[in-house]
Scaffold this active site. Structure first.
Site, mmCIF file in Angstrom:
data_model
loop_
_atom_site.group_PDB
_atom_site.id
_atom_site.type_symbol
_atom_site.label_atom_id
_atom_site.label_comp_id
_atom_site.label_asym_id
_atom_site.label_seq_id
_atom_site.Cartn_x
_atom_site.Cartn_y
_atom_site.Cartn_z
ATOM 1 N N LYS A 56 -5.100 -11.163 -4.751
ATOM 2 C CA LYS A 56 -6.290 -11.517 -3.957
ATOM 3 C C LYS A 56 -7.465 -10.576 -4.250
ATOM 4 O O LYS A 56 -7.258 -9.404 -4.573
ATOM 5 C CB LYS A 56 -5.954 -11.531 -2.463
ATOM 6 N N LYS A 86 0.824 -1.216 0.000
ATOM 7 C CA LYS A 86 0.000 0.000 0.000
ATOM 8 C C LYS A 86 0.857 1.265 0.000
ATOM 9 O O LYS A 86 0.499 2.254 -0.635
ATOM 10 C CB LYS A 86 -0.984 -0.014 1.172
ATOM 11 N N LYS A 90 -11.515 -5.501 -1.382
ATOM 12 C CA LYS A 90 -12.637 -4.561 -1.435
ATOM 13 C C LYS A 90 -12.209 -3.165 -1.859
ATOM 14 O O LYS A 90 -13.018 -2.382 -2.312
ATOM 15 C CB LYS A 90 -13.411 -4.538 -0.114
#
Ligand code: AQP
Length: 352
Positions: free
Chosen positions: A208, A127, A211
């Site tokens: 993966k 991130k 969301k």
């Protein structure tokens, strides 16, 4: 499972009791996905009859990346309602920010954690690499996650594969704190589903399903309408071999579809072998639509009465705060803070 004879809050002392406590957390960084359901929510639902279960919509975690306050509030309420609809209604459910012991314990654990170990976290590296400027909380949030778990003396944490490293850090911090200051925390174990512990993105099966991904093309959200689910599965990336078989290394797309089908139907991947990719996709789409149908119906019912979910969350926060308070107090005491409201003990003096 643990005996609470020694590490119990003072009100329990003298009673030998064994309970299993379970905690799981869900970030309102986006809309809950099939990955969240299969990796963590379903295992948490299954544990409800065998343990004392708590879960939180971990809204503070959603502040670690750029966010829109109004969207965060809406996502938080949606997630809280949806988690109940998924069957987590026999647990203590609450919003993390309403139980301040989480953030208070996180600070004590930050004084136990090392910068280097946080910089090594895979999710941090992924991130942090995406933005020009990163919030400090993006680095420290695994410590808050550790606090979420440790503040309840949790025994079991139902989590997907992506959270293994964070859970390992939680265990390390618990052991380090206990060694340095005395036995305060239970060292928790993870519960990972045998299949679909890491549901992959349908459009990019080596990544993966997430969301907060930038493209929704390969993501199934729990509230997606059936036609949208069918379209997403129909578009799923496979390979050119044309053979339906489970081999995650060489056939990630097909294996992901088989794992999803298997997790939905309960039949092992090598036992579900439709003849073609087209047939496989049709079966996966129907299995997912049927699994989500009752959840979506229940969500609509619950969403029509927000006051009921609010009551559920207020009660949950009160109970969670009650359970967390003695653990936080024990940690504060052990680390050397002067406990509030218990009178100042007479200390021997520390010299000059
Ligand atoms: N793809 C997945 N497969 C299996 N389990 C998954 N989980 C998340 N994605 C998958 C599990 O769901 C629980 C809640 O996850 P989270 O809300 O803490 O967020 P996360 O792990 O960072 O996953 P997301 O959904 O991809 O969120 P963002 O986009 O914000 O990073 C956890 O137990 C997790 O393992």
């Amino acid at each position: 499972m643990r005996s609470l004879a020694t590490a119990a809050p003072s009100s329990w002392k003298g009673h030998i009791m064994t309970i299993t406590r379970v905690f799981s957390g869900y970030q309102p960084t986006g809309r809950l996905t099939l990955g969240n359901l299969l990796g963590s929510i379903r295992p948490a639902v299954a544990l409800q009859d065998r343990a004392e279960c708590l879960y939180a919509v971990v809204d503070l975690h959603a502040l670690t990346v750029q966010h829109d306050p109004a969207a965060l509030r809406a996502r938080t309420i949606e997630a809280a309602t949806l988690l109940r609809a998924c069957g987590l209604d026999r647990s203590i459910g609450y919003l993390q920010s309403q139980v301040t012991a989480h953030a208070e314990l996180a600070y004590l654990l930050e004084c136990t954690a090392h910068v280097g170990e946080l910089q090594r976290m895979i999710q941090y590296k992924q991130k942090a690499g995406q933005a020009r400027v990163n919030r400090v909380s993006l680095l420290t949030y695994p410590v808050l996650m550790a606090a979420d778990i440790l503040v309840h003396r949790t025994d079991l944490v139902p989590v997907g594969d992506d959270q293994r490293q964070h859970l390992e850090l939680t265990r390390d911090l618990a052991v380090r704190f206990n060694r340095s200051y005395g036995e305060v925390f239970t060292v928790p174990d993870g519960v990972h589903p045998p299949l679909a512990a890491r549901v992959m993105d349908l459009a990019e099966p080596t990544v993966k399903m997430s969301k907060s991904t930038t493209s929704d093309a390969g993501v199934i959200h729990l509230l997606d309408p059936p036609e949208q689910i069918r379209a997403a599965v129909a578009r799923a990336v496979t390979d050119s071999e044309g053979q339906v078989r489970y081999d995650p290394d060489t056939k990630p797309g097909v294996s992901n579809l088989l794992a999803i089908l298997s997790a939905c139907t309960g039949v092992a991947p090598d036992q579900v072998a439709p003849s073609s990719y087209r047939a496989l996709k049709a079966e996966v789409a129907e299995a997912v639509v049927e699994m989500l149908r009752p959840i979506q119906d229940r969500y609509r019912h619950l969403a029509a009465d927000p006051a009921d979910t609010e009551r559920f969350l207020v009660d949950g926060a009160a109970r969670a705060a009650e359970l967390a308070a003695p653990v936080l107090a024990a940690a504060q005491d052990a680390i050397g803070l002067v406990p509030a409201g218990r009178g100042l003990p007479v200390y021997g003096g520390v010299g000059n």
